[in-house]
Design a protein around this motif. Structure first.
Motif, PDB file in Angstrom:
ATOM      1  N   TRP A   1       0.825  -1.201   0.000  1.00 37.31           N
ATOM      2  CA  TRP A   1       0.000   0.000   0.000  1.00 37.31           C
ATOM      3  C   TRP A   1       0.868   1.263   0.000  1.00 37.31           C
ATOM      4  O   TRP A   1       0.375   2.353  -0.266  1.00 37.31           O
ATOM      5  CB  TRP A   1      -0.938   0.015   1.219  1.00 37.31           C
ATOM      6  N   TYR A   2       2.140   1.110   0.290  1.00 40.84           N
ATOM      7  CA  TYR A   2       3.091   2.226   0.275  1.00 40.84           C
ATOM      8  C   TYR A   2       4.251   1.858  -0.639  1.00 40.84           C
ATOM      9  O   TYR A   2       4.335   0.734  -1.154  1.00 40.84           O
ATOM     10  CB  TYR A   2       3.570   2.541   1.703  1.00 40.84           C
ATOM     11  N   VAL A   3       5.139   2.798  -0.885  1.00 39.84           N
ATOM     12  CA  VAL A   3       6.219   2.597  -1.855  1.00 39.84           C
ATOM     13  C   VAL A   3       7.497   2.244  -1.102  1.00 39.84           C
ATOM     14  O   VAL A   3       8.136   3.106  -0.476  1.00 39.84           O
ATOM     15  CB  VAL A   3       6.432   3.861  -2.714  1.00 39.84           C
ATOM     16  N   TRP A   4       7.876   0.973  -1.169  1.00 40.42           N
ATOM     17  CA  TRP A   4       9.068   0.456  -0.500  1.00 40.42           C
ATOM     18  C   TRP A   4      10.094   0.017  -1.539  1.00 40.42           C
ATOM     19  O   TRP A   4       9.733  -0.544  -2.573  1.00 40.42           O
ATOM     20  CB  TRP A   4       8.715  -0.743   0.378  1.00 40.42           C
ATOM     21  N   ARG A   5      11.371   0.272  -1.238  1.00 38.78           N
ATOM     22  CA  ARG A   5      12.450  -0.131  -2.151  1.00 38.78           C
ATOM     23  C   ARG A   5      13.663  -0.584  -1.345  1.00 38.78           C
ATOM     24  O   ARG A   5      13.927  -0.077  -0.244  1.00 38.78           O
ATOM     25  CB  ARG A   5      12.884   1.037  -3.061  1.00 38.78           C
ATOM     26  N   ASP A   6      14.416  -1.520  -1.958  1.00 37.50           N
ATOM     27  CA  ASP A   6      15.666  -1.937  -1.331  1.00 37.50           C
ATOM     28  C   ASP A   6      16.693  -0.803  -1.389  1.00 37.50           C
ATOM     29  O   ASP A   6      16.629   0.057  -2.277  1.00 37.50           O
ATOM     30  CB  ASP A   6      16.235  -3.160  -2.054  1.00 37.50           C
ATOM     31  N   PRO A   7      17.659  -0.819  -0.477  1.00 37.62           N
ATOM     32  CA  PRO A   7      18.722   0.189  -0.537  1.00 37.62           C
ATOM     33  C   PRO A   7      19.536   0.080  -1.822  1.00 37.62           C
ATOM     34  O   PRO A   7      19.535  -0.953  -2.498  1.00 37.62           O
ATOM     35  CB  PRO A   7      19.592  -0.136   0.687  1.00 37.62           C
ATOM     36  N   ALA A   8      20.215   1.157  -2.155  1.00 35.09           N
ATOM     37  CA  ALA A   8      21.188   1.130  -3.250  1.00 35.09           C
ATOM     38  C   ALA A   8      22.343   0.204  -2.854  1.00 35.09           C
ATOM     39  O   ALA A   8      22.477  -0.173  -1.685  1.00 35.09           O
ATOM     40  CB  ALA A   8      21.692   2.541  -3.518  1.00 35.09           C
TER      41      ALA A   8
END
Length: 529
Positions: free
Chosen positions: A123-130
């Motif tokens: 429901w939210y925007v999650w991303r792995d670290p660089a």
């Protein structure tokens, strides 16, 4: 004609309009008490900035419950009473809808961040670290710093275009869309007449999360957001599909419910938000160009070019709209002075379409004086912490100071010291004093709205440019009414076919015009030809 196509809308910032509870903060019962004032001014609708339940990290734009009222402002029962009274007085009611982000205390986000496999994770925007462990890309937030905050519990970053306490919803998720459309229906079922939709052009981001290109015009000292050109964080094609879906929700209801969209874009990007005649979108995508291109270069020639460019850009079915101020911009009288604020008011209420007016501008309120220790704006406080150069910046507080009702203690706004300082000029500049003055700014705005309402050409007539000397912006409405605005401190004249003065910004002439119209310094005139 649908009501919103010619409606004059009055924006209220609830914290600053009227305190009824004695805590120094404006509230819904206070607004309800003042509704007859707005009706008597001649406005058709009110727009209320957020009053939802919120931790107030951004004064209500961080929503913890979309379907309840924060106790600071009152209760749902208070809102129902306000809505009932407004409708009884003939006023439409628009409320702020904040779909881009929630509070980090919203139950949806608490679930989302609890684990990577939670049903609301997406429901939210999650991303792995660089690869280096840092943020996923170079995106920067409006209030300073990266648009990403790391969550140690789940080992990913979440997106926020504003404060870290305002996580962005994932509008690519159909469940989010349906949940937010149900929020709209909750308020529409109560009887609200529409929404002003916050940061509408930011709902969707680039699906590939690409880095933004560098901005060659960035200068040291500018806020972080200016480092880049925003081709991936803003105005994605999918956003306009969402706008059409929101419009479809509104169209489920009778009574011409309306959507006003906050969209800070150039005309060529703004116009698609209207949709098409077959697939309509936003009824009134906000036109902020008088604020950003006009008030910074307040000349007749520049304003004429802005108006004519806009008129030429509009789709044939579209309704124009105009605005000169709001809760995020410096006060009109501060930017162009009191004499020209009167000219600007005449222009706003005589251009084609629907105008929006910011509370207090009808008495010429100016930016308040905010000592550094009394700054409340979270954006300013965050930037102060990030850079010493912003240490004395009061942010958006100056344009949010309490309404000045009377010359008495706390300007009649409250019985105690308000949340922001009252502007020092309140003893002279207030509603009570100007209501008794036949030549005041308040009298001018009230009279302008009468002339507008009683002159069909000003409500529905076409716009046509009119030849005028340097320093004067003149135009016809419906071929019947001439509006001539002197932007200079010098007298001016222009040729006319003759007519009768309906109104002057000086409020002292209703004479016949025989061939030549004489304009005094800083004078605007409406002539019935």
């Amino acid at each position: 004609m649908e009501w919103w196509k010619t409606a004059s809308i009055y924006q209220i910032y609830p914290r600053s309009f009227q305190d009824s509870g004695g805590d120094g903060i404006g509230d819904l019962p206070g607004i309800r008490k003042r509704l007859p004032y707005i009706r008597d001014l001649g406005f058709d609708a009110i727009w209320l900035s957020p009053f939802y339940k919120s931790p107030m990290k951004d004064f209500g734009y961080d929503v913890a419950d979309y379907c309840d009222v924060d106790p600071i402002f009152g209760t749902l029962k208070d809102f129902d009473g306000l809505l009932e009274d407004a409708h009884r007085l003939g006023l439409k009611v628009l409320i702020d809808f904040v779909p881009n982000h929630t509070s980090d205390q919203h139950p949806w986000f608490l679930e989302s961040r609890s684990s990577r496999d939670n049903p609301k994770r997406d429901w939210y925007v999650w991303r792995d670290p660089a690869p280096d462990g840092g943020p996923p890309n170079n995106w920067q937030a409006y209030f300073g710093g990266p648009s990403w905050t790391f969550d140690p519990q789940t080992g990913q970053y979440y997106l926020h275009q504003f404060l870290p306490e305002q996580p962005d919803l994932n509008w690519r998720n159909p469940e989010v869309r349906q949940a937010m459309y149900d929020v709209m229906r909750f308020w529409l079922d109560k009887g609200v007449d529409g929404f002003r939709v916050d940061v509408l052009w930011l709902l969707v981001e680039d699906a590939l999360f690409r880095d933004e290109p560098d901005n060659p015009h960035y200068k040291p000292g500018d806020i972080d957001r200016f480092r880049h050109i925003h081709i991936y964080q803003e105005d994605q094609p999918e956003t306009r599909q969402i706008v059409q879906e929101m419009r479809a929700v509104l169209d489920e209801y009778p009574g011409d419910r309306v959507m006003v969209g906050e969209i800070y874009l150039p005309y060529e990007q703004l116009m698609p938000y209207y949709g098409t005649a077959e697939k309509p979108g936003c009824h009134l995508p906000f036109n902020f160009h008088l604020i950003f291109r006009g008030l910074n270069n307040w000349t007749a020639e520049n304003i004429r070019s802005i108006v004519e460019e806009y008129e030429k850009s509009l789709p044939p079915f579209a309704t124009p709209n105009w605005v000169l101020g709001n809760h995020d911009q410096h006060r009109l009288a501060t930017r162009i002075g009191h004499d020209q604020a009167r000219v600007a008011a005449m222009m706003l209420f005589t251009l084609r379409g629907s105008p929006t007016w910011y509370y207090g501008d009808e008495i010429g309120m100016v930016d308040g004086q905010i000592p550094p220790e009394k700054v409340q704006d979270p954006a300013a406080l965050r930037q102060r912490g990030a850079s010493g150069e912003h240490g004395l910046d009061p942010g958006r507080d100056p344009e949010r100071t309490p309404m000045q009702w009377t010359p008495h203690a706390y300007a009649g706004f409250s019985t105690r010291e308000p949340w922001l300082p009252i502007s020092p000029d309140y003893t002279e500049r207030n509603v009570e004093a100007q209501d008794a003055d036949p030549f005041s700014m308040l009298t001018l705005v009230r009279t302008l709205l009468v002339v507008r309402r009683e002159t069909p050409a000003l409500l529905g007539g076409a716009y046509q440019s009119y030849k005028a000397p340097e320093g004067v912006f003149a135009y016809l409405r419906g071929g019947e009414v001439l509006v001539a605005l002197n932007f200079t401190p010098e007298p001016k004249t222009l040729s006319t076919p003759g007519g009768e003065v309906l109104l002057s910004t000086y409020l002292d002439r209703y004479d016949k015009v025989e061939g030549v119209l004489e304009l005094r310094p800083h004078e605007g005139v409406i002539v019935k030809l």
